[in-house]
Design an enzyme around this catalytic site. Structure first.
Site, PDB file in Angstrom:
ATOM      1  N   PRO A   2       4.330  38.419  72.300  1.00 38.98           N
ATOM      2  CA  PRO A   2       5.518  37.991  72.969  1.00 38.98           C
ATOM      3  C   PRO A   2       5.339  36.337  73.156  1.00 38.98           C
ATOM      4  O   PRO A   2       4.540  35.737  73.608  1.00 38.98           O
ATOM      5  CB  PRO A   2       4.849  38.650  74.316  1.00 38.98           C
ATOM      6  CG  PRO A   2       3.918  39.526  73.987  1.00 38.98           C
ATOM      7  CD  PRO A   2       3.303  39.084  72.816  1.00 38.98           C
ATOM      8  N   LYS A  58       5.512  31.621  78.925  1.00 40.48           N
ATOM      9  CA  LYS A  58       5.390  33.001  78.482  1.00 40.48           C
ATOM     10  C   LYS A  58       4.640  33.944  79.827  1.00 40.48           C
ATOM     11  O   LYS A  58       4.019  35.034  79.554  1.00 40.48           O
ATOM     12  CB  LYS A  58       4.321  33.228  77.316  1.00 40.48           C
ATOM     13  CG  LYS A  58       4.693  32.431  75.997  1.00 40.48           C
ATOM     14  CD  LYS A  58       3.530  32.108  75.145  1.00 40.48           C
ATOM     15  CE  LYS A  58       3.999  31.264  74.199  1.00 40.48           C
ATOM     16  NZ  LYS A  58       2.789  30.979  73.143  1.00 40.48           N
ATOM     17  N   ARG A 277      -3.995  30.314  62.218  1.00 43.85           N
ATOM     18  CA  ARG A 277      -2.889  30.975  62.463  1.00 43.85           C
ATOM     19  C   ARG A 277      -2.136  30.734  61.020  1.00 43.85           C
ATOM     20  O   ARG A 277      -1.928  29.629  60.578  1.00 43.85           O
ATOM     21  CB  ARG A 277      -2.087  30.172  63.529  1.00 43.85           C
ATOM     22  CG  ARG A 277      -2.420  30.841  64.911  1.00 43.85           C
ATOM     23  CD  ARG A 277      -2.599  30.056  66.028  1.00 43.85           C
ATOM     24  NE  ARG A 277      -2.780  30.721  67.188  1.00 43.85           N
ATOM     25  CZ  ARG A 277      -4.130  30.768  67.729  1.00 43.85           C
ATOM     26  NH1 ARG A 277      -5.179  30.812  67.057  1.00 43.85           N
ATOM     27  NH2 ARG A 277      -4.171  31.560  68.949  1.00 43.85           N
TER      28      ARG A 277
END
Length: 287
Positions: A2, A58, A277
């Site tokens: 998310p 977020k 990442r």
DNA sequence: AAGAGGCCCTGATAGC
DNA sequence: TGCTATCAGGGCCTCT
């Protein structure tokens, strides 16, 4: 995973379902989320009305009638499910606790209302719940974050001066919540592709025109993703258990080895690591 | 101060 | 089949 758009999709539907409703019961099955859920958590929420369901970056922000705030972060794998109970007998009827739409494991927290309940599920437990005592504490917490891309202070001047003398690569900054809030790994990749900026480029080498592109394309990507219900790569689902659609619009994410989607570009999408990442980009058109 | 790297956690998947 | 290794990654932490 998310990011801002996924959290916004959850916020919108949560708002429709629980605003103005009173929390009748709170169940915490596992307090060991990323932050430990305090023992007085249930007491602080019970019998309070949900005044508003807000979001910053977020974070979901439940505004409660006793003037406290409940922050919810979905971490990596958090989802919120809604389970209806038209007979309004949640408190007495245990069978609703095992709805077929609900995962069998990792249902850590439940907020029970009269005619429905929301269930927080999170296998990796990177998400958390946090009680914020009052408005000024909430403001203080938010002040540690950079602006969202939608805010007017997130403009080319802000970006350009932030990048002054910065040796770190541009992609790390898009993921840095102190610089800009709400962007995660997927959208950082997509934004840089739209800007034709190589993710390895040092931030100080981004010129003012490119800063303008970053403003424009961050907003564009995030708004587009919200419209399409967010992205569902592995585990993201909205509160009805439905997947988003933005993953169909990915230009680079998870497309390593495939053709670049830019018109007339003959490049192939590469995958490399930046700070552990996955980073996807086209080295032919992203300079 | 800035930047690099580690850690928290579980599930899915790949490889042997 | 069953084992182990790797990857997914947001945010916080420590170390240099």
């Amino acid at each position: 995973m998310p990011e801002l758009p996924e959290v916004e999709v959850v916020r919108q539907s949560l708002c429709k379902k629980i605003r103005h409703k009173k929390v009748k019961k709170v169940i915490v099955r596992n307090r060991n989320l990323r932050l430990k859920i305090p023992l007085n958590f249930e007491k602080l929420l019970i019998n309070q009305k949900i005044i508003k369901v807000d979001r910053f970056s977020k974070y979901l922000i439940l505004h409660l009638s006793n003037s406290i705030y409940c922050l919810i972060h979905l971490g990596m794998s958090g989802t919120i499910h809604i389970i209806y109970n038209k007979k309004k007998n949640f408190l007495t009827n245990a069978s609703f606790y095992h709805s077929p739409t609900l995962p069998k494991k990792h249902n850590h927290v439940e907020f029970i209302f009269d005619d429905l309940k929301i269930v927080y599920n999170d296998p990796r437990r990177f998400g958390f719940f946090q009680i914020i005592e009052n408005f000024s504490s909430l403001q203080k917490k938010i002040s540690f974050f950079g602006p969202e891309p939608f805010q007017s202070i997130f403009d080319s001047k802000y970006i350009h001066s932030f990048f002054y003398k910065k040796e770190k690569n541009i992609k790390n900054f898009l993921l840095d919540q102190k610089f800009v809030s709400g962007i995660g790994n997927i959208y950082a990749n997509e934004i840089l592709f739209l800007c034709k900026i190589n993710p390895f480029r040092k931030a100080r080498l981004i010129n003012i025109q490119e800063c303008k592109k970053i403003v424009k394309n961050s907003r564009k990507i995030l708004l587009d993703a919200i419209k399409k219900g967010g992205s569902s790569i592995r585990d993201f689902k909205n509160i009805k258990g439905k997947k988003g659609n933005f993953q169909k619009s990915f230009k680079v994410y998870e497309r390593n080895g495939l053709n670049c989607k830019r018109l007339n570009c003959k490049g192939l999408i590469k995958k490399k690591n930046i700070s552990n990442r996955s980073t996807f980009f086209c080295d032919m058109c992203q300079k």
